[in-house]
Every structure is written in structure tokens, then in C-alpha cells.
Write a protein that holds these residues in place. Structure first.
Motif, PDB file in Angstrom:
ATOM      1  N   VAL A  26       0.804  -1.211  -0.121  1.00  0.00           N
ATOM      2  CA  VAL A  26      -0.058  -0.064  -0.034  1.00  0.00           C
ATOM      3  C   VAL A  26       0.945   1.285  -0.029  1.00  0.00           C
ATOM      4  CG1 VAL A  26      -2.085  -1.047   0.981  1.00  0.00           C
ATOM      5  CG2 VAL A  26      -0.323  -0.068   2.475  1.00  0.00           C
ATOM      6  N   TYR A  27       2.055   1.361   0.760  1.00  0.00           N
ATOM      7  CA  TYR A  27       2.963   2.414   0.826  1.00  0.00           C
ATOM      8  C   TYR A  27       3.407   2.605  -0.749  1.00  0.00           C
ATOM      9  CZ  TYR A  27       6.622   5.471   2.352  1.00  0.00           C
ATOM     10  OH  TYR A  27       7.453   6.582   2.539  1.00  0.00           O
ATOM     11  N   ASP A  28       4.012   1.377  -1.140  1.00  0.00           N
ATOM     12  CA  ASP A  28       4.472   1.665  -2.849  1.00  0.00           C
ATOM     13  C   ASP A  28       3.386   2.038  -3.620  1.00  0.00           C
ATOM     14  OD1 ASP A  28       6.629   0.642  -1.373  1.00  0.00           O
ATOM     15  OD2 ASP A  28       6.911  -1.129  -3.053  1.00  0.00           O
ATOM     16  N   ALA A  29       2.206   1.650  -3.445  1.00  0.00           N
ATOM     17  CA  ALA A  29       0.951   2.096  -4.288  1.00  0.00           C
ATOM     18  C   ALA A  29       0.441   3.433  -4.197  1.00  0.00           C
ATOM     19  CB  ALA A  29      -0.242   1.112  -3.908  1.00  0.00           C
ATOM     20  N   PHE A  37       8.073   6.070  -1.320  1.00  0.00           N
ATOM     21  CA  PHE A  37       6.726   6.032  -1.441  1.00  0.00           C
ATOM     22  C   PHE A  37       6.157   6.080  -2.745  1.00  0.00           C
ATOM     23  CE2 PHE A  37       3.186   9.292  -1.461  1.00  0.00           C
ATOM     24  CZ  PHE A  37       1.895   8.300  -0.690  1.00  0.00           C
ATOM     25  N   GLU A  38       5.184   5.529  -3.216  1.00  0.00           N
ATOM     26  CA  GLU A  38       4.528   5.690  -4.375  1.00  0.00           C
ATOM     27  C   GLU A  38       5.534   5.284  -5.435  1.00  0.00           C
ATOM     28  OE1 GLU A  38       0.981   8.416  -6.134  1.00  0.00           O
ATOM     29  OE2 GLU A  38       2.787   9.235  -5.113  1.00  0.00           O
ATOM     30  N   SER A  39       6.471   4.102  -5.330  1.00  0.00           N
ATOM     31  CA  SER A  39       7.442   3.563  -6.307  1.00  0.00           C
ATOM     32  C   SER A  39       6.641   2.484  -7.183  1.00  0.00           C
ATOM     33  CB  SER A  39       8.653   3.315  -5.368  1.00  0.00           C
ATOM     34  OG  SER A  39       8.179   2.009  -4.817  1.00  0.00           O
ATOM     35  N   HIS A  40       5.747   1.787  -6.704  1.00  0.00           N
ATOM     36  CA  HIS A  40       5.115   0.840  -7.383  1.00  0.00           C
ATOM     37  C   HIS A  40       6.243  -0.404  -7.565  1.00  0.00           C
ATOM     38  CE1 HIS A  40       1.511   3.366  -7.769  1.00  0.00           C
ATOM     39  NE2 HIS A  40       2.394   4.151  -8.567  1.00  0.00           N
TER      40      HIS A  40
END
Length: 277
Positions: free
Chosen positions: A179-182, A218-221
Motif C-alpha cells: 500500500v505504501y508503494d501504491a 513512497f509511491e514507487s510501485h
């Protein structure tokens, strides 16, 4: 605190239970078969009975069975989709020997067919294989949004749940790394993320937590798990997660890059930093 880690089923189910207890865990997770696919080993009834007895004796939390990574009901390859149906049918039947188990799976990747089509195919799989009689609760895992993954947005998980016929048998496993990567900021805005989850899906659907740090920002997917406190989520955010009033009663399953001794250290650390309730 209900806390466990990922264990190997190779030596049997009762052995996993004993192994979990040996490292201070009170639940555990395991793959139902090789994570890259393949056939499923039959359950030895005496082994299953021994684990069920151990779980009752030691008050173990719900165990979590994980489907193989290769399961993809929304693949463009018909053979891959057939394999998904085969795995689901076999696993749900087999897991009935362990009443109240969670069965977690990655919803799949639409591989260019589009999210809407992917969701429809996931729903079709679930409605074909799930029954009103099963005791197992199927969990959709929150994804990081790598490639064409379905399930990195809460709205996508809600759409799947809305299409499922046996809604009392479906829930969500929230993976902290994913969820953090998303793009859900559980480090700085955990309350807001949980409020958004509740508004879109409903917190009553949240059944389990995959507790992992992230190797990527964060937000790296990217979806690369890190040991607790050693990644971009960090120690303080992990403590807030395990002690949050809306999460603390849920079972936590570690999927960090560890051997058994490393899991034992993380479990000890998390227990020491959890607030009794």
C-alpha cells in the motif's frame, strides 16, 4: 498481539505449528504449493489433526494459506486462467480440514486487457469456486501497482467484492509494503488511509495485515519487502501500525527477507513494542 511469519510446509503442518511456537509466534502463513506453481501435495489427515489440536491447545490465531504467485485469473493466456481455477478449487477443498483458515491471493495482472476486464475475470473465478458452505475466508491482497496489477487501488478491490456472490466469505489482507508503494501514505497519514479504506471498502472487510517494510520509497510501485525498521516505512510508522486501535486486534503476518532466527528477532521486537489491550 497475534503475530506470525511465513513458514515452509515441506515438513508438514504440525511441524509449522511447532516451529511458529518456537520463535514466539502465535500464528503463521504458508504457501499451499510451490509459489511459482506446480501440483499441490495432499494433506495427511493425522498431520492436520495434530495441527488443529496444537492450535486449540496454544490458542493460535488464524493461519493464512497463500496461493502461488503464478495464479492469474485475468491473464490473456487461457492456460494460465485454467490453472487459476484448478488451484482455487483444489486449495479451497483442501483447506476445509483447517476450519476458519484465511486464503490469500494476489488478484492478478490484466496484461493490457484493462482493469475492468481483469476485475470481471477475477469475480468470475471467485463465483465459480467459492461456496456458501466453505469455512475458509478468501482474502484479496492489496497490491503495489507494479505493471498491470489489479488491486493497487481500494476502488478495484471494492469492485471485486461487489461482484462476489458469497460476500460473507471474502475480505482483504492489507500489505504495508504494497500500500505504501501504491501511494497510500501509511507513514504520515495512517488515519486518513484507514478512513479511506473504510469509506471505499469497509473496515469490516479488513481481516489480516502483511507486516513488511519497503526497500523503495513512497509511491514507487516496486513491491520489494524489507526487514522491519530498515526500509522507507521505518520503525516509528511500524509501531503506529501495530498499535493502532483499528488494527491492533488483527493478525499480523511477516513476509520480510529473513531466516527463522531473523523472524524470531522481529517477533520479539514487535511484541516488546506493542501496547497491551
Amino acid at each position: 498481539m497475534i503475530i506470525g511469519c511465513h513458514l515452509s510446509v515441506a515438513k508438514g503442518y504440525h511441524h509449522m505449528g511447532k516451529e511458529a511456537l518456537s520463535i514466539g509466534a502465535n500464528t503463521f502463513q504458508f504457501f499451499t504449493r510451490n509459489p511459482r506453481g506446480g501440483s499441490s501435495k495432499a494433506v495427511d489427515p493425522s498431520d492436520a489433526t495434530s495441527l488443529n489440536h496444537l492450535m486449540i491447545t496454544h490458542n493460535l490465531g488464524p493461519i493464512l494459506a497463500h496461493a502461488p504467485y503464478t495464479l492469474n485469473p485475468c491473464s490473456i493466456d487461457e492456460r494460465v486462467r485454467r490453472f487459476a481455477y484448478q488451484v482455487f478449487e483444489e486449495d479451497l477443498k483442501k483447506l476445509e480440514i483447517f476450519p476458519g483458515t484465511y486464503y490469500n491471493f494476489h488478484p492478478g495482472s490484466h496484461v493490457g486487457n484493462g482493469v475492468e476486464k481483469g476485475i470481471a475475470q477475477i469475480v468470475e473465478l471467485l463465483n465459480h469456486t467459492m461456496t456458501s458452505e466453505q469455512s475458509t475466508v478468501v482474502l484479496l491482497e492489496t497490491m503495489a501497482g507494479k505493471g498491470t496489477e489489479v488491486g493497487s487501488k481500494f476502488e478495484e478491490l471494492r469492485a471485486i467484492i461487489e461482484g462476489v456472490e458469497h460476500k460473507d466469505k471474502i475480505g482483504v489482507c492489507l500489505d504495508t509494503c504494497h500500500v505504501y508503494d501504491a501511494g497510500y501514505d501509511i507513514v504520515n497519514n495512517l488515519d486518513n488511509v484507514l478512513a479511506e479504506f473504510d469509506r471505499i471498502i469497509g473496515l469490516d472487510r479488513l481481516k489480516a495485515i502483511h507486516l513488511n517494510d519497503s526497500k523503495n520509497p513512497f509511491e514507487s510501485h516496486k513491491d520489494r519487502h524489507e526487514k522491519i525498521g530498515q526500509g522507507y516505512i521505518g520503525d516509528e510508522a511500524i509501531k503506529r501500525i501495530i498499535n493502532h486501535p483499528l488494527l491492533r486486534s488483527l493478525p499480523f503476518y511477516l513476509e520480510t527477507p529473513n531466516e527463522l532466527s531473523g523472524y524470531a528477532e522481529e517477533i520479539k521486537y514487535l511484541k516488546e513494542n506493542s501496547i497491551p489491550f
